[in-house]
Design an enzyme around this catalytic site. Structure first.
Site, PDB file in Angstrom:
ATOM      1  N   TRP A   1       0.710  -1.157   0.288  1.00 42.27           N
ATOM      2  CA  TRP A   1       0.427   0.246  -0.299  1.00 42.27           C
ATOM      3  C   TRP A   1       0.554   0.772   0.145  1.00 42.27           C
ATOM      4  O   TRP A   1       0.448   2.246  -0.559  1.00 42.27           O
ATOM      5  CB  TRP A   1      -0.589  -0.079   0.704  1.00 42.27           C
TER       6      TRP A   1
ATOM      7  N   LYS B   1     -13.602  -3.858   9.707  1.00 44.95           N
ATOM      8  CA  LYS B   1     -13.693  -4.594   8.280  1.00 44.95           C
ATOM      9  C   LYS B   1     -12.466  -4.991   7.784  1.00 44.95           C
ATOM     10  O   LYS B   1     -12.882  -6.090   7.447  1.00 44.95           O
ATOM     11  CB  LYS B   1     -13.795  -3.127   7.042  1.00 44.95           C
TER      12      LYS B   1
ATOM     13  N   ASP C   1     -15.469   0.509   1.826  1.00 39.32           N
ATOM     14  CA  ASP C   1     -14.455  -1.040   2.114  1.00 39.32           C
ATOM     15  C   ASP C   1     -14.334  -1.918   2.154  1.00 39.32           C
ATOM     16  O   ASP C   1     -14.121  -2.989   2.139  1.00 39.32           O
ATOM     17  CB  ASP C   1     -12.919  -0.168   3.395  1.00 39.32           C
TER      18      ASP C   1
ATOM     19  N   THR D   1     -13.265  -5.198   0.415  1.00 41.84           N
ATOM     20  CA  THR D   1     -12.092  -6.389   1.278  1.00 41.84           C
ATOM     21  C   THR D   1     -13.097  -7.905   1.421  1.00 41.84           C
ATOM     22  O   THR D   1     -12.288  -8.775   1.777  1.00 41.84           O
ATOM     23  CB  THR D   1     -12.578  -5.491   2.536  1.00 41.84           C
TER      24      THR D   1
ATOM     25  N   SER E   1      -7.649  -9.566  -1.584  1.00 43.48           N
ATOM     26  CA  SER E   1      -7.596  -8.535   0.251  1.00 43.48           C
ATOM     27  C   SER E   1      -7.186 -10.054   1.300  1.00 43.48           C
ATOM     28  O   SER E   1      -7.028 -11.573   1.264  1.00 43.48           O
ATOM     29  CB  SER E   1      -8.889  -9.260   0.867  1.00 43.48           C
TER      30      SER E   1
ATOM     31  N   VAL F   1       0.565  -8.216   5.638  1.00 45.38           N
ATOM     32  CA  VAL F   1       0.137  -9.173   7.245  1.00 45.38           C
ATOM     33  C   VAL F   1      -0.826  -8.567   7.037  1.00 45.38           C
ATOM     34  O   VAL F   1      -1.542  -7.318   6.129  1.00 45.38           O
ATOM     35  CB  VAL F   1       0.515  -7.194   8.329  1.00 45.38           C
TER      36      VAL F   1
END
Length: 334
Positions: free
Chosen positions: A13, A189, A242, A246, A252, A277
């Site tokens: 990200w 989420k 989101d 996800t 995801s 992670v």
């Protein structure tokens, strides 16, 4: 290099955000802890470890020197939630007192603090913002259209500073001043995505997954309202938007973790050997603990905790959720 923005964290990200911000020739500094990763990014224009699909712009420069980033007016913090405080604590000593935009999604284990609380404690002089929404890193890096929430603790004045720095033709931020709501949407989420992955792993069908998303959103709303979030924030990009993304794709990390649990792997087996992670694994126990402490009903978060702890097989946990007492669907928003 005359960069105006730095990105702390060169995972998928962070790398994607650096690439997006570099569109149009803007210079971006990207911080990574590992010298070998920095060398490879600068030499090869790729982050083969975390985002191998992207060829990075020449105006993205990686560095291990956090002091270089501390001299910039805007920093995006994209290290994993459980490590955020330790990294940010270095910034005051390096003289940073600008805009700090948090892009990690989670709740700190042990303290139960949201990331904005962690950042405010670690960097008291910073103006805190939160960037959150439905964002798969590889799509952002590829320049595919993406919309996000940019929540500003400093209100519209901070928004006017930050939005031109972050907005790009394919990355559209929307303003909010509800920092708590933006954070809770992103944190909750991830836990719900694990549960949806379990449903797919057990091959329970799309009806079940849709139901879980809807009831998960109700759980997010209960938790958020109890912690001071606004319902309209959680119904927007950083909450429901989101959540839908996800909970629907193996892109995801959290969904993929749940999928493995549903297929019979233990949490340790599912998490071993991963570079990235799955934030929901660390957030779920904290979320459930806060729910129990504050009297917030969180059955899906509790179920995810039982799975992660190996207290029951996935099929049994799902059966326990289905056996809950019958009730009205809608609840008072208070």
């Amino acid at each position: 290099m005359s960069a105006q923005v730095g990105v702390i964290g060169a995972g998928a990200w962070g790398t994607a955000l650096a690439q997006s911000l570099a569109v149009g020739g803007s210079e971006v500094l990207l911080w990574a802890r590992e010298p070998e990763l920095v060398e490879r990014i600068n030499a090869e224009r790729r982050n083969a470890t975390y985002l191998p699909s992207a060829v990075l712009a020449e105006t993205v420069r990686a560095t291990t020197q956090l002091a270089e980033l501390a001299a910039l007016p805007v920093l995006l913090a994209v290290v994993p939630a459980q490590f955020l405080g330790g990294v940010l604590a270095q910034l005051p000593g390096l003289g940073f007192a600008g805009d700090l935009v948090l892009c990690a999604k989670g709740i700190e284990a042990g303290s139960g603090r949201l990331m904005a609380e962690v950042a405010a404690s670690a960097v008291p002089g910073a103006a805190i913002g939160v960037l959150s929404g439905p964002t798969f890193a590889h799509e952002v890096a590829a320049g595919l259209p993406t919309a996000v929430t940019l929540a500003c603790s400093g209100g519209e004045a901070q928004w006017r500073r930050l939005s031109p720095v972050i907005a790009r033709p394919s990355l559209r931020p929307y303003y909010s001043d509800d920092v708590i709501g933006a954070e809770i949407g992103g944190a909750v989420k991830n836990v719900l995505a694990i549960a949806c992955g379990v449903v797919d792993g057990l091959q329970l069908g799309q009806n079940a997954r849709a139901a879980l998303i809807a009831r998960g959103y109700a759980e997010m709303l209960r938790f958020g309202l109890a912690r001071g979030a606004r319902a309209e924030t959680l119904s927007g990009l950083c909450g429901l938007g989101d959540l839908v993304l996800t909970c629907s794709s193996t892109s995801s990390r959290n969904f993929s973790l749940g999928l493995a649990l549903g297929q019979g792997l233990t949490a340790a087996e599912a998490l071993s050997g991963k570079n990235s992670v799955a934030e929901g694994a660390a957030t779920a126990p904290v979320l459930a603990e806060i729910g129990r402490r504050d009297g917030i009903e969180m059955p899906i978060a509790e179920a995810v905790c039982r799975l992660l702890e190996g207290k029951a097989p996935a099929g049994e946990v799902v059966a326990q959720i289905l056996a809950r007492p019958l009730r009205a669907e809608q609840e008072p928003l208070s």
